[in-house]
Design a protein around this motif. Sequence first.
Motif, PDB file in Angstrom:
ATOM      1  N   PRO A  35       0.753  -1.234   0.136  1.00 15.27           N
ATOM      2  CA  PRO A  35      -0.038   0.055   0.067  1.00 15.27           C
ATOM      3  C   PRO A  35       0.914   1.190  -0.053  1.00 15.27           C
ATOM      4  O   PRO A  35       0.231   2.253  -0.176  1.00 15.27           O
ATOM      5  N   LEU A  36       2.030   1.165   0.098  1.00 14.72           N
ATOM      6  CA  LEU A  36       3.057   2.355   0.131  1.00 14.72           C
ATOM      7  C   LEU A  36       2.962   3.146  -1.163  1.00 14.72           C
ATOM      8  O   LEU A  36       3.262   4.162  -1.397  1.00 14.72           O
ATOM      9  N   SER A  37       2.538   2.280  -2.330  1.00 11.56           N
ATOM     10  CA  SER A  37       2.566   2.646  -3.492  1.00 11.56           C
ATOM     11  C   SER A  37       1.509   4.011  -3.763  1.00 11.56           C
ATOM     12  O   SER A  37       1.456   4.667  -4.603  1.00 11.56           O
ATOM     13  N   GLY A  38       0.537   4.024  -2.575  1.00 15.27           N
ATOM     14  CA  GLY A  38      -0.592   5.033  -2.622  1.00 15.27           C
ATOM     15  C   GLY A  38       0.271   6.302  -2.482  1.00 15.27           C
ATOM     16  O   GLY A  38      -0.314   7.330  -2.611  1.00 15.27           O
ATOM     17  N   ILE A  39       1.283   6.387  -1.855  1.00 16.93           N
ATOM     18  CA  ILE A  39       1.987   7.706  -1.559  1.00 16.93           C
ATOM     19  C   ILE A  39       2.321   8.346  -2.685  1.00 16.93           C
ATOM     20  O   ILE A  39       3.263   7.473  -3.645  1.00 16.93           O
ATOM     21  N   PRO A  40       1.972   9.563  -3.163  1.00 17.89           N
ATOM     22  CA  PRO A  40       2.578  10.143  -4.260  1.00 17.89           C
ATOM     23  C   PRO A  40       4.060  10.079  -4.432  1.00 17.89           C
ATOM     24  O   PRO A  40       4.807  10.544  -3.587  1.00 17.89           O
ATOM     25  N   GLY A  41       4.540   9.559  -5.502  1.00 24.39           N
ATOM     26  CA  GLY A  41       6.070   9.593  -5.775  1.00 24.39           C
ATOM     27  C   GLY A  41       6.655   8.184  -5.625  1.00 24.39           C
ATOM     28  O   GLY A  41       7.680   7.828  -6.129  1.00 24.39           O
ATOM     29  N   VAL A  42       6.188   7.363  -4.735  1.00 22.85           N
ATOM     30  CA  VAL A  42       6.677   6.082  -4.448  1.00 22.85           C
ATOM     31  C   VAL A  42       6.761   5.280  -5.738  1.00 22.85           C
ATOM     32  O   VAL A  42       7.962   4.625  -6.089  1.00 22.85           O
ATOM     33  N   SER A  43       5.505   5.045  -6.389  1.00 19.91           N
ATOM     34  CA  SER A  43       5.582   4.190  -7.546  1.00 19.91           C
ATOM     35  C   SER A  43       6.497   4.626  -8.660  1.00 19.91           C
ATOM     36  O   SER A  43       7.380   3.954  -9.451  1.00 19.91           O
ATOM     37  N   MET A  44       6.800   6.116  -8.762  1.00 20.30           N
ATOM     38  CA  MET A  44       7.454   6.515  -9.729  1.00 20.30           C
ATOM     39  C   MET A  44       9.039   6.362  -9.499  1.00 20.30           C
ATOM     40  O   MET A  44       9.777   5.937 -10.165  1.00 20.30           O
ATOM     41  N   MET A 125       5.925   2.203 -14.649  1.00 20.22           N
ATOM     42  CA  MET A 125       5.094   2.780 -13.366  1.00 20.22           C
ATOM     43  C   MET A 125       5.176   4.057 -12.988  1.00 20.22           C
ATOM     44  O   MET A 125       3.934   4.680 -12.298  1.00 20.22           O
ATOM     45  N   PRO A 126       6.156   4.947 -13.598  1.00 21.31           N
ATOM     46  CA  PRO A 126       5.848   6.405 -13.283  1.00 21.31           C
ATOM     47  C   PRO A 126       4.466   6.956 -13.891  1.00 21.31           C
ATOM     48  O   PRO A 126       3.983   7.816 -13.227  1.00 21.31           O
ATOM     49  N   PHE A 127       4.095   6.320 -14.984  1.00 22.70           N
ATOM     50  CA  PHE A 127       2.898   6.816 -15.884  1.00 22.70           C
ATOM     51  C   PHE A 127       1.689   6.177 -14.850  1.00 22.70           C
ATOM     52  O   PHE A 127       0.464   6.507 -14.874  1.00 22.70           O
ATOM     53  N   LEU A 128       1.759   4.943 -14.351  1.00 29.83           N
ATOM     54  CA  LEU A 128       0.701   4.329 -13.560  1.00 29.83           C
ATOM     55  C   LEU A 128       0.385   5.296 -12.188  1.00 29.83           C
ATOM     56  O   LEU A 128      -0.486   5.045 -11.536  1.00 29.83           O
ATOM     57  N   GLU A 129       1.224   6.074 -11.832  1.00 33.84           N
ATOM     58  CA  GLU A 129       1.583   6.659 -10.754  1.00 33.84           C
ATOM     59  C   GLU A 129       0.066   7.626 -10.758  1.00 33.84           C
ATOM     60  O   GLU A 129      -0.769   8.033  -9.431  1.00 33.84           O
ATOM     61  N   PHE A 130      -0.593   7.927 -11.736  1.00 35.04           N
ATOM     62  CA  PHE A 130      -1.799   8.941 -11.851  1.00 35.04           C
ATOM     63  C   PHE A 130      -2.990   7.989 -11.486  1.00 35.04           C
ATOM     64  O   PHE A 130      -3.946   8.811 -11.250  1.00 35.04           O
ATOM     65  N   ILE A 131      -2.915   6.710 -11.603  1.00 33.94           N
ATOM     66  CA  ILE A 131      -3.942   6.045 -11.206  1.00 33.94           C
ATOM     67  C   ILE A 131      -3.492   5.120  -9.857  1.00 33.94           C
ATOM     68  O   ILE A 131      -2.812   4.370  -9.746  1.00 33.94           O
ATOM     69  N   PRO A 132      -4.043   5.647  -8.637  1.00 35.24           N
ATOM     70  CA  PRO A 132      -3.753   5.235  -7.293  1.00 35.24           C
ATOM     71  C   PRO A 132      -3.585   3.491  -7.316  1.00 35.24           C
ATOM     72  O   PRO A 132      -4.576   3.064  -7.801  1.00 35.24           O
ATOM     73  N   PHE A 133      -2.459   3.153  -6.762  1.00 36.59           N
ATOM     74  CA  PHE A 133      -2.337   1.539  -6.608  1.00 36.59           C
ATOM     75  C   PHE A 133      -2.050   0.698  -7.933  1.00 36.59           C
ATOM     76  O   PHE A 133      -2.115  -0.386  -7.723  1.00 36.59           O
ATOM     77  N   SER A 134      -2.346   1.333  -9.197  1.00 33.42           N
ATOM     78  CA  SER A 134      -2.195   0.722 -10.366  1.00 33.42           C
ATOM     79  C   SER A 134      -0.777   0.167 -10.495  1.00 33.42           C
ATOM     80  O   SER A 134      -0.470  -0.774 -10.954  1.00 33.42           O
ATOM     81  N   GLY A 135       0.193   1.042  -9.647  1.00 33.18           N
ATOM     82  CA  GLY A 135       1.461   0.595 -10.012  1.00 33.18           C
ATOM     83  C   GLY A 135       1.904  -0.622  -9.276  1.00 33.18           C
ATOM     84  O   GLY A 135       2.778  -1.749  -9.505  1.00 33.18           O
ATOM     85  N   SER A 136       0.896  -0.998  -8.270  1.00 34.00           N
ATOM     86  CA  SER A 136       1.267  -2.137  -7.508  1.00 34.00           C
ATOM     87  C   SER A 136       0.960  -3.495  -8.280  1.00 34.00           C
ATOM     88  O   SER A 136       1.424  -4.455  -7.749  1.00 34.00           O
ATOM     89  N   ILE A 137       0.003  -3.452  -9.254  1.00 34.04           N
ATOM     90  CA  ILE A 137      -0.267  -4.765 -10.231  1.00 34.04           C
ATOM     91  C   ILE A 137       1.299  -4.860 -10.851  1.00 34.04           C
ATOM     92  O   ILE A 137       1.769  -6.271 -10.818  1.00 34.04           O
ATOM     93  N   ALA A 138       1.847  -4.016 -11.425  1.00 38.00           N
ATOM     94  CA  ALA A 138       3.076  -4.195 -12.161  1.00 38.00           C
ATOM     95  C   ALA A 138       4.103  -4.676 -11.259  1.00 38.00           C
ATOM     96  O   ALA A 138       4.683  -5.382 -11.532  1.00 38.00           O
ATOM     97  N   ALA A 139       4.384  -4.047 -10.011  1.00 33.90           N
ATOM     98  CA  ALA A 139       5.193  -4.150  -9.252  1.00 33.90           C
ATOM     99  C   ALA A 139       5.187  -5.630  -8.706  1.00 33.90           C
ATOM    100  O   ALA A 139       6.057  -6.455  -8.413  1.00 33.90           O
ATOM    101  N   THR A 140       3.894  -6.227  -8.352  1.00 37.45           N
ATOM    102  CA  THR A 140       3.625  -7.524  -7.941  1.00 37.45           C
ATOM    103  C   THR A 140       4.176  -8.453  -9.062  1.00 37.45           C
ATOM    104  O   THR A 140       4.761  -9.433  -9.001  1.00 37.45           O
ATOM    105  N   GLY A 141       3.938  -8.212 -10.484  1.00 39.96           N
ATOM    106  CA  GLY A 141       4.589  -8.994 -11.424  1.00 39.96           C
ATOM    107  C   GLY A 141       6.107  -9.162 -11.607  1.00 39.96           C
ATOM    108  O   GLY A 141       6.764  -9.995 -11.642  1.00 39.96           O
ATOM    109  N   VAL A 142       6.693  -7.717 -11.156  1.00 40.64           N
ATOM    110  CA  VAL A 142       7.985  -7.916 -11.092  1.00 40.64           C
ATOM    111  C   VAL A 142       8.469  -8.338 -10.127  1.00 40.64           C
ATOM    112  O   VAL A 142       9.681  -9.441 -10.223  1.00 40.64           O
ATOM    113  N   CYS A 143       8.035  -8.419  -8.759  1.00 42.55           N
ATOM    114  CA  CYS A 143       8.581  -9.332  -7.600  1.00 42.55           C
ATOM    115  C   CYS A 143       8.329 -10.869  -7.969  1.00 42.55           C
ATOM    116  O   CYS A 143       9.416 -11.600  -7.727  1.00 42.55           O
TER     117      CYS A 143
END
Length: 176
Positions: A35-44, A125-143
């Motif tokens: 859920p830290l990805s919801g903080i602005p800038g973290v996903s980027m 992921m920096p572009f997914l920053e505009f949709i809250p928590f959407s970067g988490s999907i890509a990050a889970t895939g990367v993990c």
Amino acid sequence: MADQPEVSVGRILEAAGQAGVLPLIFVPALIAATPLSGIPGVSMVCGVLIALFSAELILGMKEFYLPDRLKRKTIDGNKLDHAMARITPMMEWVERHTGQRLSFLFHRPLLWVPQGICLLSGMAMPFLEFIPFSGSIAATGVCLLVMAMLTRDGVVFLFAMLPYAVGAWLLVRFLL
């Protein structure tokens, strides 16, 4: 290593050996998957780090470049020992449940597929920053992709495609 009073970051990377870049990709991906990805800038920031480390992996760099100043930073040996004691059960679980299945996926040129997906995920992921928590999907895939590459388990690689399938499905649903 942890029996020393202080251990340098450079020494830790040296001990990690060839797998040294993969954990460097895993850490920001794990942060962005929470859920830290919801903080602005973290996903980027995490996405940029994933993209940079993935590019180094694709280029076949044997050693990740770190400035000497950062390599000389030290970590308390006791704290490192405590952290390793906490992570060891998780590593043992991963070892028990993974194996050399479909390992042909981890030889070049096929190895470039998971590496490239990590690179593209990090770049997106920096572009997914505009949709809250959407970067988490890509990050889970990367993990999951990093776990697959570390264990050379093709079944984990196939499982890693699930977050991307979900992301593609959501994108199609959103656009239509």
